[in-house]
Structures are given as structure tokens and as C-alpha cells.
Design an enzyme around this catalytic site. Structure first.
Site, short mmCIF file in Angstrom:
data_model
loop_
_atom_site.label_atom_id
_atom_site.label_comp_id
_atom_site.label_asym_id
_atom_site.label_seq_id
_atom_site.Cartn_x
_atom_site.Cartn_y
_atom_site.Cartn_z
N GLU A 191 0.83 -1.21 0.00
CA GLU A 191 0.00 0.00 0.00
C GLU A 191 0.86 1.26 0.00
OE1 GLU A 191 -3.08 -0.16 -0.50
OE2 GLU A 191 -3.67 -2.19 0.11
N CYS A 225 -8.03 -0.78 8.08
CA CYS A 225 -6.63 -0.84 7.64
C CYS A 225 -6.16 0.53 7.18
CB CYS A 225 -6.45 -1.86 6.51
SG CYS A 225 -6.57 -3.54 7.11
N HIS A 274 -1.26 -5.49 2.41
CA HIS A 274 -2.50 -6.27 2.46
C HIS A 274 -2.24 -7.67 1.93
CE1 HIS A 274 -5.82 -3.11 2.97
NE2 HIS A 274 -6.18 -4.12 3.75
N1 PCA Z 1 -8.53 -5.98 7.06
C1 PCA Z 1 -9.46 -4.88 7.18
C2 PCA Z 1 -9.37 -4.45 8.62
C3 PCA Z 1 -8.62 -5.51 9.33
C4 PCA Z 1 -8.05 -6.36 8.27
O1 PCA Z 1 -7.28 -7.33 8.43
C5 PCA Z 1 -9.21 -3.77 6.15
O2 PCA Z 1 -8.74 -4.09 5.05
O3 PCA Z 1 -9.51 -2.61 6.43
#
Ligand code: PCA
Length: 193
Positions: free
Chosen positions: A79, A142, A166
Site C-alpha cells: 500500500e 486498515c 495487504h
Molecule cells: N482488514 C481490514 C481491517 C482488518 C483487516 O485485516 C481492512 O482491510 O480494512
């Protein structure tokens, strides 16, 4: 190099979160030249923001690597950016379901990672790990946790390099061993920089 590695607790209708499983397993390994602290974050807009700011202030790590689980996708997503917006169709684990709210009132619209996300993506690709740079971490917890972390770092001129990654859900293609290997590669790449 001191590394703070975070993953999230489960959320929604899942009882497992690949990000925490990966962070936890990495905490059991020793990576040369790396002193690693592993922390689980709550899937809470408010709680995780407060906790990540406190952890950064207390630990002042050289690097912060934050992991989250992506609902869909077959890549390790690096990200690049966190935006000042919370918007969700589903509540967080505290039952909070924001609609178009700023994370920080009058805060910067966005922050970029202070690491070269391209270098991290290239390091994964060179090891045949499917990876891409993502320009949106979504608008759920996140993104907001990443925003809080980068805001804490930039606004207070902390020495910490930070990136959010991610991960896909655990599956036959993305086993825990594979995810651990992928994040280990990222940490080794950061150590080289
Ligand atoms: N994924 C979510 C919140 C916690 C996680 O592991 C997200 O992508 O916001």
C-alpha cells in the site's frame, strides 16, 4: 534494525485473519540483524488508531510493517497511500460504522508511505511472489490505522519508516508458509535499505 510488526484480530464473519497468523508466525522466527516486536491490533477505527500512535511513541522503531487481510485479491499488495476518510458498509468490531467521516478533523487529505513501495514490490517479484503496488488501502480500519501511523510519524518527525501490506485470505495458493516467506522477504529488503 528494530521492527514493529502488526497484524489484525479477526473481523466480520471470519474467525481467522491471515495478517495476524502471519505476524504471529514471523514473531517465532529469527531474522538476521532484526529485532522484532509483534503486536495484534483490534479491528476498531478508534482503538487501533490510538494503539498504533502509542506504540510508535513508545518504541520508536526503525521500521513499522503493518499487515492486514484483503477481502479479495490474489496478490501481496504493497500500500502506497492512506487517505483521511472512514466509510464503511459494515461495522468494525466495536459496532462503529462510519459514513464519510474524516479520520483526523482538519488533517492532511492523505499521506504516502515514506518507503519505496516499488523496491519492495520488485523484491517480491524477484522471488516469484505475486505482488502489486496498491494506491488504495480501502476506507475501513486498515486505511485508518495506516493513516494514524503515517500522521504520527510525519507530524512528529519520527525516524520510523512505515509500510502497510495487504495479504490475501489463507487458501491453498496462499498458505501460511507462503505468506510468512513473503513478509520475511519484505523485512529483509527493508533491512538492506
Ligand atoms: N482488514 C481490514 C481491517 C482488518 C483487516 O485485516 C481492512 O482491510 O480494512
Amino acid at each position: 534494525m528494530r521492527v514493529l510488526l502488526t497484524g489484525f484480530e479477526p473481523f466480520g464473519d471470519s474467525d481467522i485473519n491471515s495478517s495476524w497468523e502471519t505476524a504471529y508466525q514471523l514473531g517465532q522466527l529469527s531474522i538476521g540483524g532484526v529485532d522484532m516486536e509483534v503486536v495484534q491490533l483490534p479491528v476498531s477505527f478508534i482503538g487501533s488508531g490510538k494503539l498504533i500512535r502509542k506504540l510508535l511513541q513508545n518504541h520508536k522503531p526503525d521500521a513499522l510493517v503493518m499487515l492486514g487481510q484483503r477481502g479479495k485479491g490474489q496478490n501481496i499488495d504493497i500500500e502506497r497511500i492512506a487517505v483521511n476518510m472512514m466509510d464503511s458498509a459494515n461495522p468494525d468490531n466495536d459496532g462503529f460504522c462510519p459514513h464519510e467521516l474524516p479520520i483526523v478533523e482538519n488533517g492532511s487529505n492523505a499521506y504516502f508511505s515514506n518507503m519505496s513501495v516499488k523496491t519492495l514490490k520488485d523484491a517480491l517479484e524477484n522471488s516469484n511472489i505475486p505482488s502489486k503496488i496498491s494506491n488504495s488501502a480501502g476506507l475501513f480500519v486498515c486505511n485508518s490505522t495506516y493513516y494514524h501511523a503515517l500522521s504520527e510519524i510525519f507530524d512528529n518527525e519520527l525516524p520510523t519508516k512505515a509500510v502497510f501490506v495487504h495479504l490475501p485470505k489463507l487458501s491453498d495458493d496462499f498458505t501460511i508458509e507462503f505468506l510468512v516467506k513473503s513478509i520475511k522477504k519484505i523485512i529483509e529488503e527493508i533491512r538492506k535499505q
